[in-house]
Design a protein around this motif. Sequence first.
Motif, PDB file in Angstrom:
ATOM      1  N   TYR A  37       0.802  -1.222   0.000  1.00  0.00           N
ATOM      2  CA  TYR A  37       0.000   0.000   0.000  1.00  0.00           C
ATOM      3  C   TYR A  37       0.838   1.276   0.000  1.00  0.00           C
ATOM      4  N   PHE A  38       1.962   1.286   0.712  1.00  0.00           N
ATOM      5  CA  PHE A  38       2.631   2.544   1.025  1.00  0.00           C
ATOM      6  C   PHE A  38       4.034   2.736   0.459  1.00  0.00           C
ATOM      7  N   LYS A  39       4.728   1.665   0.085  1.00  0.00           N
ATOM      8  CA  LYS A  39       6.096   1.803  -0.426  1.00  0.00           C
ATOM      9  C   LYS A  39       6.101   2.622  -1.712  1.00  0.00           C
ATOM     10  N   GLY A  40       6.990   3.610  -1.766  1.00  0.00           N
ATOM     11  CA  GLY A  40       7.154   4.416  -2.965  1.00  0.00           C
ATOM     12  C   GLY A  40       6.313   5.673  -3.035  1.00  0.00           C
TER      13      GLY A  40
ATOM     14  N   GLY B 163       7.623  16.238  -3.175  1.00  0.00           N
ATOM     15  CA  GLY B 163       8.810  16.094  -4.000  1.00  0.00           C
ATOM     16  C   GLY B 163      10.039  15.589  -3.262  1.00  0.00           C
ATOM     17  N   LYS B 164       9.835  15.015  -2.076  1.00  0.00           N
ATOM     18  CA  LYS B 164      10.955  14.548  -1.247  1.00  0.00           C
ATOM     19  C   LYS B 164      11.476  13.174  -1.666  1.00  0.00           C
ATOM     20  N   GLY B 165      10.723  12.461  -2.501  1.00  0.00           N
ATOM     21  CA  GLY B 165      11.114  11.110  -2.855  1.00  0.00           C
ATOM     22  C   GLY B 165      10.734  10.077  -1.810  1.00  0.00           C
TER      23      GLY B 165
ATOM     24  N   ASP C 127       5.755   5.878   3.297  1.00  0.00           N
ATOM     25  CA  ASP C 127       6.887   5.183   2.686  1.00  0.00           C
ATOM     26  C   ASP C 127       7.931   4.835   3.738  1.00  0.00           C
ATOM     27  N   GLN C 128       8.180   5.753   4.652  1.00  0.00           N
ATOM     28  CA  GLN C 128       9.133   5.497   5.730  1.00  0.00           C
ATOM     29  C   GLN C 128       8.620   4.413   6.679  1.00  0.00           C
TER      30      GLN C 128
END
Length: 85
Positions: A56-59, A64-66, A71-72
Amino acid sequence: MQHYDYRPRGVCPMKISFDLEGDTVHNVSFLGGCNGNLQAISRVVEGMTVAQIEGYFKGISCGGKGTSCSDQLAAAVRAAYEQGK
């Protein structure tokens, strides 16, 4: 059940805390950041597996932080899972 604290990079929260039971995540909390959104994420992921959270959350990127708080979180639970193997 093992407790983990993770220091995220590139996002507002200073710490992500959670418990890991096998590959299942419980009791996620964030220190700092957007309180309402992070409470929502914590509730949504309760009882999910590491793979589900990554799915669900990776990427996801924010501003604009990448990376992003979610993701964290995906990175944190994967790192803890791999450490606990």
